[in-house]
Design a protein around this motif. Structure first.
Motif, PDB file in Angstrom:
ATOM      1  N   ILE A  98      38.811  37.324  40.296  1.00 57.87           N
ATOM      2  CA  ILE A  98      37.063  37.574  40.748  1.00 57.87           C
ATOM      3  C   ILE A  98      37.034  38.837  41.469  1.00 57.87           C
ATOM      4  N   GLN A  99      38.232  39.127  42.345  1.00 57.07           N
ATOM      5  CA  GLN A  99      38.196  40.026  43.357  1.00 57.07           C
ATOM      6  C   GLN A  99      38.790  41.272  42.668  1.00 57.07           C
ATOM      7  N   LEU A 100      39.781  41.038  41.569  1.00 52.71           N
ATOM      8  CA  LEU A 100      40.161  42.175  40.672  1.00 52.71           C
ATOM      9  C   LEU A 100      38.550  42.748  39.828  1.00 52.71           C
ATOM     10  N   MET A 101      38.025  41.826  39.443  1.00 55.16           N
ATOM     11  CA  MET A 101      36.798  42.238  38.520  1.00 55.16           C
ATOM     12  C   MET A 101      35.983  43.056  39.490  1.00 55.16           C
ATOM     13  N   ARG A 102      35.521  42.771  40.738  1.00 54.55           N
ATOM     14  CA  ARG A 102      34.697  43.207  41.770  1.00 54.55           C
ATOM     15  C   ARG A 102      35.224  44.641  42.031  1.00 54.55           C
ATOM     16  N   ARG A 103      36.638  44.814  41.981  1.00 56.44           N
ATOM     17  CA  ARG A 103      36.792  46.240  42.266  1.00 56.44           C
ATOM     18  C   ARG A 103      36.425  47.328  41.198  1.00 56.44           C
ATOM     19  N   PHE A 104      36.471  46.671  39.974  1.00 59.79           N
ATOM     20  CA  PHE A 104      35.940  47.477  38.760  1.00 59.79           C
ATOM     21  C   PHE A 104      34.543  47.453  38.787  1.00 59.79           C
ATOM     22  N   GLY A 105      33.801  46.648  39.549  1.00 61.56           N
ATOM     23  CA  GLY A 105      32.156  46.760  39.640  1.00 61.56           C
ATOM     24  C   GLY A 105      31.768  45.858  38.634  1.00 61.56           C
ATOM     25  N   VAL A 106      32.606  44.835  38.435  1.00 59.99           N
ATOM     26  CA  VAL A 106      31.922  43.513  37.451  1.00 59.99           C
ATOM     27  C   VAL A 106      31.827  42.473  38.263  1.00 59.99           C
ATOM     28  N   LYS A 107      30.731  41.937  38.479  1.00 57.92           N
ATOM     29  CA  LYS A 107      30.362  40.800  39.226  1.00 57.92           C
ATOM     30  C   LYS A 107      30.759  39.600  38.714  1.00 57.92           C
ATOM     31  N   GLY A 108      31.450  38.561  39.445  1.00 60.24           N
ATOM     32  CA  GLY A 108      31.822  37.221  38.992  1.00 60.24           C
ATOM     33  C   GLY A 108      31.474  36.593  40.136  1.00 60.24           C
ATOM     34  N   PHE A 109      31.473  35.148  39.916  1.00 59.20           N
ATOM     35  CA  PHE A 109      31.148  34.071  41.098  1.00 59.20           C
ATOM     36  C   PHE A 109      32.491  33.172  40.880  1.00 59.20           C
TER      37      PHE A 109
END
Length: 626
Positions: free
Chosen positions: A460-471
């Motif tokens: 989830i944190q890796l996705m957020r670094r690329f601007g993709v939101k996940g929960f």
């Protein structure tokens, strides 16, 4: 009726007040339930003699919990866990029994009594530990899985322990009754008016053992041969409530049968759960019994707290507390050494050590059984009951110690609290590993909104670094799915790494939303069949498409044109989809495919059809090229 409503109001009010307070203070729900029981019982005296009778009802929480655990463990899964069961669990039970029995013999108890005490106190509290691990999100850690393995071994070990105890019976000793008469041994204490049902009363020890083993075998055979016809009969009625009634009947019936031979109802339920783990009705039973399990487990913990005899405790509190701490210390040392031998590290090691150091609810069962069989003297049994209860009361404090230690250790820890989901979309993607990421990128790039759920914080944190939101959260939890918009979503994509979680999610989502389109990731062909029965619309095998593409490349490089190879690939693809649907109807859960004659015959026929189709395609290409 008025008395019942009064008692129910007292128990429910105590739980509603104490448990949320305990949870808010970070102490966990188990300590809240125990505290609620102490307050309404020994402290305020609002409940009294009915607590013991109510505890027998509340024990169904433990029974149902073990039945549900058994449903999650197919016999093949148990076999795969044999190293941990025999290694971690077996070593813990053996060493704890030997250590505690040695201390009991040092205290001048006969070897048979010492052995019975060691076996009884070697077991930990399945109810408290599993409940706490689930609440704290620790089940999927290495320490949580190791702890579960030991608990499972202990639950299984209760069967041979109960069979062994009658063989340790002490010689019957005459005692004076209150009326001056002489009680000359087992059975005399029941009185003439005691007509409780039993299949083993009055039998010698060896006969009790044989009857016990026979009943266990009967439960296994009944689970294999009787339950499926019953569920199919109920299924034909199309009455939803009958599923719940049948699931309850199975658990209650097995529990009653176990009590007839003096066995633990929980162990019988666990065996039945394992036997039914491969049943196509497994998920139905899980959803039907889950609410009952939570209610009865909470009631069980309250009755444990309310049933503590503080009068007996205050006669010699230091001695009882000292012995309870000695049990925890002895088991803790053994668990620490066993965990170290099996290479547990850091937080996992401490979770394993502190989580299992108490005695458990099976201690109540074994002590009652041992006293009835004249294995442990009544006065010693009373003392041991208090020690077991004290160790269970101390257990939530041990988890608080674990939490304090874990904050100072820098290795991998339990998953944090799930995120608050503040978005909804037409597509819910459960699982965002390598498989789910590609699905998510394609859908979002095409202009559609997705809600991504995953329990792996790093992903989830890796996705957020690329601007993709996940929960962050467990996608199988109903409350998270509701928050993500399951009631209005158009498509659910279940692509988690754990294939059992995928099946569970698909089954739950289909029950909640019959109109929802569900796309699921399958590990292999057998998993395809499970998902097909669970209600998935589109099922994608992990390696199927990539393997098919690799096969097409092979054809292109051994003489076929790109068009011809693509045609062969499409023919194979459509034939395989049809074959899977056909074979899914013939697949029998729990039966090895090699033993399913109808499946094998249909598979061979379909394979010949495929060869014919590909040969016809090759001949057609040859005619065109000529």
């Amino acid at each position: 009726m008025d008395d019942f409503l009064y008692q129910a109001s007292i128990y429910l009010a105590a739980a509603v007040i104490a448990v949320p307070l305990s949870a808010r203070l970070g102490l966990g729900s188990v300590l809240g339930y125990l505290a609620a029981g102490i307050i309404i019982g020994p402290a305020l005296g609002l409940v009294g003699a009915e607590t013991e009778n109510l505890q027998h009802v509340a024990e169904f929480g433990v029974v149902m919990m073990l039945f549900l655990i058994g449903l999650e463990l197919e016999p093949r899964a148990l076999w795969d866990m044999r190293d941990k069961l025999l290694g971690l669990g077996g070593l813990q039970v053996l060493l704890s029994t030997v250590a505690i029995a040695a201390v009991a013999m040092y205290a001048n108890h006969p070897w048979s009594v010492a052995l019975a005490v060691g076996l009884t106190l070697s077991l930990s509290s399945t109810a408290i530990v599993l409940q706490t691990l689930s609440e704290k999100g620790l089940m999927q850690t290495n320490g949580g899985r190791a702890t579960f393995s030991v608990l499972l071994t202990q639950d299984i070990a209760v069967i041979p322990i109960l069979a062994l105890l009658p063989l340790l019976a002490l010689p019957a000793m005459p005692r004076f009754q209150a009326d001056g008469s002489i009680d000359r041994g087992a059975g005399g204490s029941h009185g003439a008016g005691d007509h409780s049902l039993s299949l083993v009363e009055g039998l010698p020890g060896w006969a009790v053992t044989l009857v016990t083993i026979g009943v266990v075998v009967f439960v296994i055979l009944a689970g294999v041969y009787l339950t499926r016809p019953l569920f199919r009969f109920i299924h034909a009625t199309r009455l939803r409530e009958m599923y719940t009634a049948l699931a309850l009947m199975i658990v209650v019936g097995i529990s009653f049968l176990m009590t007839l031979v003096g066995l633990s109802p929980a162990l019988g339920a666990f065996l039945a759960g394992v036997v039914l783990a491969s049943s196509e009705f497994r998920h139905e039973m899980e959803s039907d019994l889950e609410p009952f399990k939570g209610l009865f487990l909470g009631l069980f913990f309250i009755t444990v707290g309310a049933g503590i005899d503080f009068g007996y405790f205050f006669n010699d509190p230091l001695d009882l507390i000292g012995l309870a701490l000695l049990v925890i210390l002895a088991k803790g040392i053994i668990l620490f050494l066993v965990g170290k031998a099996f290479k547990l590290r850091g937080r996992d090691h401490w979770l394993f050590t502190l989580g299992l150091a108490q005695a458990g609810e099976f201690g109540f069962v074994l002590l009652a059984f041992s006293t009835k069989q004249n294995v442990i003297p009544p006065d010693l049994s009373q003392k041991l009951l208090m020690i077991v209860a004290l160790t269970m009361l101390i257990t939530p404090l041990l988890f608080i110690v674990y939490d304090a230690l874990s904050r100072k250790i820098g290795d991998s820890a339990a998953s944090p609290e799930p995120d608050v989901i503040d978005e909804k979309g037409p597509v819910i993607i459960a699982g965002i590993g390598r498989f789910g990421q590609i699905v998510n990128r394609l859908v979002r790039a095409s202009g559609f909104k997705t809600v991504v759920l995953d329990h792996n914080i790093e992903t989830i944190q890796l996705m957020r670094r690329f601007g993709v939101k996940g929960f962050l959260g467990d996608p199988t939890r109903p409350e998270l799915l509701r928050a993500a918009g399951l009631d209005k979503a158009s498509v659910l994509v279940a692509v988690m790494d754990d294939h059992k979680q995928v099946t569970r999610l698909v089954s739950y989502a289909r029950r909640q939303r019959p109109d929802l389109h569900i796309i699921a990731r399958a590990r292999d062909r057998t998993h395809v069949y499970e998902l097909y029965q669970a209600g998935a619309n589109d099922i994608v095998r992990e390696m199927f498409d990539s393997s098919l593409r690799a096969g097409r490349y092979v054809l292109e490089n051994i003489g076929l044109s790109e068009y011809e190879a693509a045609q062969a690939e499409q023919t194979f693809y459509h034939h395989d989809r049809k074959a899977v649907r056909d074979l899914a109807e013939l697949w029998v859960p729990g039966m090895p495919i090699a033993e399913n004659k109808k499946y094998i015959e249909r598979s061979q026929a379909l394979e010949k059809d495929l060869e014919t189709a590909l040969l016809e395609l090759a001949e057609e290409h040859a005619k065109k090229s000529a």
